[in-house]
Scaffold this motif. Structure first.
Motif, mmCIF file in Angstrom:
data_model
loop_
_atom_site.group_PDB
_atom_site.id
_atom_site.type_symbol
_atom_site.label_atom_id
_atom_site.label_comp_id
_atom_site.label_asym_id
_atom_site.label_seq_id
_atom_site.Cartn_x
_atom_site.Cartn_y
_atom_site.Cartn_z
ATOM 1 N N PRO A 1 0.919 -0.936 0.116
ATOM 2 C CA PRO A 1 0.112 0.109 -0.006
ATOM 3 C C PRO A 1 0.880 1.262 -0.090
ATOM 4 N N VAL A 2 0.318 2.364 -0.836
ATOM 5 C CA VAL A 2 1.184 3.553 -1.068
ATOM 6 C C VAL A 2 0.709 4.207 0.152
ATOM 7 N N PRO A 3 1.217 4.948 0.972
ATOM 8 C CA PRO A 3 1.008 6.014 1.908
ATOM 9 C C PRO A 3 0.876 7.379 1.230
ATOM 10 N N GLY A 4 0.074 8.527 2.043
ATOM 11 C CA GLY A 4 0.143 9.830 1.562
ATOM 12 C C GLY A 4 1.344 10.341 1.486
ATOM 13 N N PHE A 5 1.404 11.454 0.677
ATOM 14 C CA PHE A 5 2.843 12.055 0.520
ATOM 15 C C PHE A 5 2.729 13.681 0.657
ATOM 16 N N GLY A 6 3.438 13.949 1.703
ATOM 17 C CA GLY A 6 3.583 15.556 1.777
ATOM 18 C C GLY A 6 3.490 15.707 3.384
ATOM 19 N N PRO A 7 3.746 16.998 3.682
ATOM 20 C CA PRO A 7 3.875 17.518 5.183
ATOM 21 C C PRO A 7 2.664 16.976 5.929
ATOM 22 N N ASP A 8 2.973 16.605 7.178
ATOM 23 C CA ASP A 8 1.731 16.247 8.242
ATOM 24 C C ASP A 8 0.992 17.484 8.823
ATOM 25 N N ASP A 9 1.483 18.753 8.438
ATOM 26 C CA ASP A 9 0.619 20.021 8.714
ATOM 27 C C ASP A 9 0.028 20.610 7.399
ATOM 28 N N ALA A 10 -0.384 19.983 6.499
ATOM 29 C CA ALA A 10 -0.754 20.474 5.108
ATOM 30 C C ALA A 10 -1.821 21.160 5.433
ATOM 31 N N ALA A 11 -2.169 22.533 4.636
ATOM 32 C CA ALA A 11 -3.154 23.067 4.642
ATOM 33 C C ALA A 11 -4.287 22.764 3.480
ATOM 34 N N LEU A 12 -3.721 22.321 2.253
ATOM 35 C CA LEU A 12 -4.118 21.755 1.266
ATOM 36 C C LEU A 12 -4.121 20.293 0.807
ATOM 37 N N LEU A 13 -5.144 19.365 0.929
ATOM 38 C CA LEU A 13 -5.153 18.083 0.473
ATOM 39 C C LEU A 13 -5.681 17.808 -0.695
ATOM 40 N N VAL A 14 -4.996 16.918 -1.602
ATOM 41 C CA VAL A 14 -5.169 16.708 -2.925
ATOM 42 C C VAL A 14 -5.583 15.171 -2.834
ATOM 43 N N VAL A 15 -6.704 14.603 -3.345
ATOM 44 C CA VAL A 15 -7.333 13.057 -3.131
ATOM 45 C C VAL A 15 -7.267 12.802 -4.641
ATOM 46 N N GLY A 16 -6.519 11.687 -4.740
ATOM 47 C CA GLY A 16 -6.930 11.026 -6.193
ATOM 48 C C GLY A 16 -7.704 9.759 -6.214
ATOM 49 N N LEU A 17 -7.349 8.731 -6.951
ATOM 50 C CA LEU A 17 -8.071 7.515 -7.012
ATOM 51 C C LEU A 17 -7.354 6.447 -6.213
ATOM 52 N N ALA A 18 -6.166 5.929 -6.876
ATOM 53 C CA ALA A 18 -5.409 4.612 -6.247
ATOM 54 C C ALA A 18 -4.018 4.902 -7.006
ATOM 55 N N PRO A 19 -3.076 4.273 -6.503
ATOM 56 C CA PRO A 19 -1.704 4.222 -7.113
ATOM 57 C C PRO A 19 -1.749 3.327 -8.388
ATOM 58 N N ALA A 20 -1.053 3.781 -9.435
ATOM 59 C CA ALA A 20 -0.694 3.255 -10.725
ATOM 60 C C ALA A 20 -0.090 1.973 -10.604
ATOM 61 N N ALA A 21 -0.280 0.822 -11.189
ATOM 62 C CA ALA A 21 0.344 -0.433 -11.409
ATOM 63 C C ALA A 21 1.866 -0.052 -11.300
ATOM 64 N N HIS A 22 2.301 0.622 -12.400
ATOM 65 C CA HIS A 22 3.713 0.987 -12.629
ATOM 66 C C HIS A 22 4.166 2.196 -12.338
ATOM 67 N N GLY A 23 3.350 3.050 -11.603
ATOM 68 C CA GLY A 23 3.584 4.390 -10.845
ATOM 69 C C GLY A 23 3.856 4.167 -9.385
ATOM 70 N N GLY A 24 2.970 4.602 -8.611
ATOM 71 C CA GLY A 24 3.064 4.358 -7.290
ATOM 72 C C GLY A 24 3.263 2.843 -6.554
ATOM 73 N N ASN A 25 2.792 1.982 -7.305
ATOM 74 C CA ASN A 25 2.949 0.756 -6.953
ATOM 75 C C ASN A 25 4.509 0.447 -7.203
#
Length: 255
Positions: A64-88
């Motif tokens: 499983p691929v965790p979120g990426f970015g600071p833990d005090d973010a003011a803006l969150l961007v939510v996608g769908l799921a990791p790509a098979a040959h990208g985030g995976n």
């Protein structure tokens, strides 16, 4: 609160672990051990074994691929799921695929990312006030998680939102699937979602009050940065930049 599961392959593992995470980094670590969805586990590991010729020397992440970015973010961007040959493959959200190329280039253009390219976890990319995550943390076959997989994974997203609540002020959802997944997670994390639930649309914007007081959350909809959308022109760079810019202003990241 659910009883303690016997192992990470139990269906209630996400709910149990997310409820006990005391920090965003702690949640991220717990996410990487999840095996609650058998179909997704089998697929992500099959992809890692078979690979792709262009990535023959890669040791795939295949977890499983965790979120990426600071833990005090003011803006969150939510996608769908990791790509098979990208985030995976790379172990980082929107990293190593063309969707990520589009998203991070747009964030870089707005001064919210240190560079436009995202190739691997140690490429030096940093996000400024922005965090990127997904409602499903494992790569799904054909990029289509089932409703059951979405619901099983929801506890991770709700937990992430709960932990970000002190700082997050705006959220951009990429695509209708993410929109449908985010709304119940927002309710679970303490924001008031109207009934009936608002429909997804590119450019949609609504304000969600915090239950019991606290800061409102500005919610924005945007077409997903998929190759299909960007290659056909359904989502242009200007369209993406416009939504991200409005959300960044709502989050206090831009004048």
């Amino acid at each position: 609160m659910p009883a303690e599961p016997s192992s990470p392959d139990q269906p209630d593992f996400p709910a149990y672990e997310a409820a006990r995470a005391a920090s965003v980094p702690g949640l991220d670590e717990r996410v990487t051990h999840c095996r609650a969805c058998p179909r997704l586990v089998a697929w992500r590991e099959q992809i890692a074994r078979e690979g792709r010729r262009a990535y023959a020397r890669w040791d795939y992440w295949a977890r499983p691929v965790p979120g990426f970015g600071p833990d005090d973010a003011a803006l969150l961007v939510v996608g769908l799921a990791p790509a098979a040959h990208g985030g995976n493959r790379t172990g980082r959200m929107f990293t190593g695929d063309r969707s990520g190329d589009v998203l991070y280039a747009a964030l870089h253009g707005l001064g919210l990312a240190s560079q436009a390219e995202a190739t691997h976890r140690d490429d030096g990319l940093r996000l400024y006030g922005v965090r990127v995550t997904a409602p499903v943390h494992c790569a799904p076959p054909a990029n289509k998680p089932t409703p059951g997989e979405r619901d099983t994974c929801r506890s991770w997203l709700a937990g992430e939102l709960r932990l970000l609540r002190p700082t997050v002020r705006a959220l951009v959802v990429l695509g209708a699937f993410g929109w449908q997944a985010v709304l119940p997670a927002l309710s679970a994390a303490g924001w008031v979602v109207p009934r009936p639930r608002p429909a997804f649309a590119h450019g949609a914007h609504l304000t969600l009050p915090a239950a019991g007081g606290g800061e409102d959350l500005e919610l924005f909809g945007c077409y997903h940065v998929s190759q299909r959308n960007t290659f056909t022109g359904r989502l242009t760079t200007d369209m993406l930049t416009d939504v991200l810019s409005r959300a960044a202003r709502a989050a206090g990241l831009r004048p």
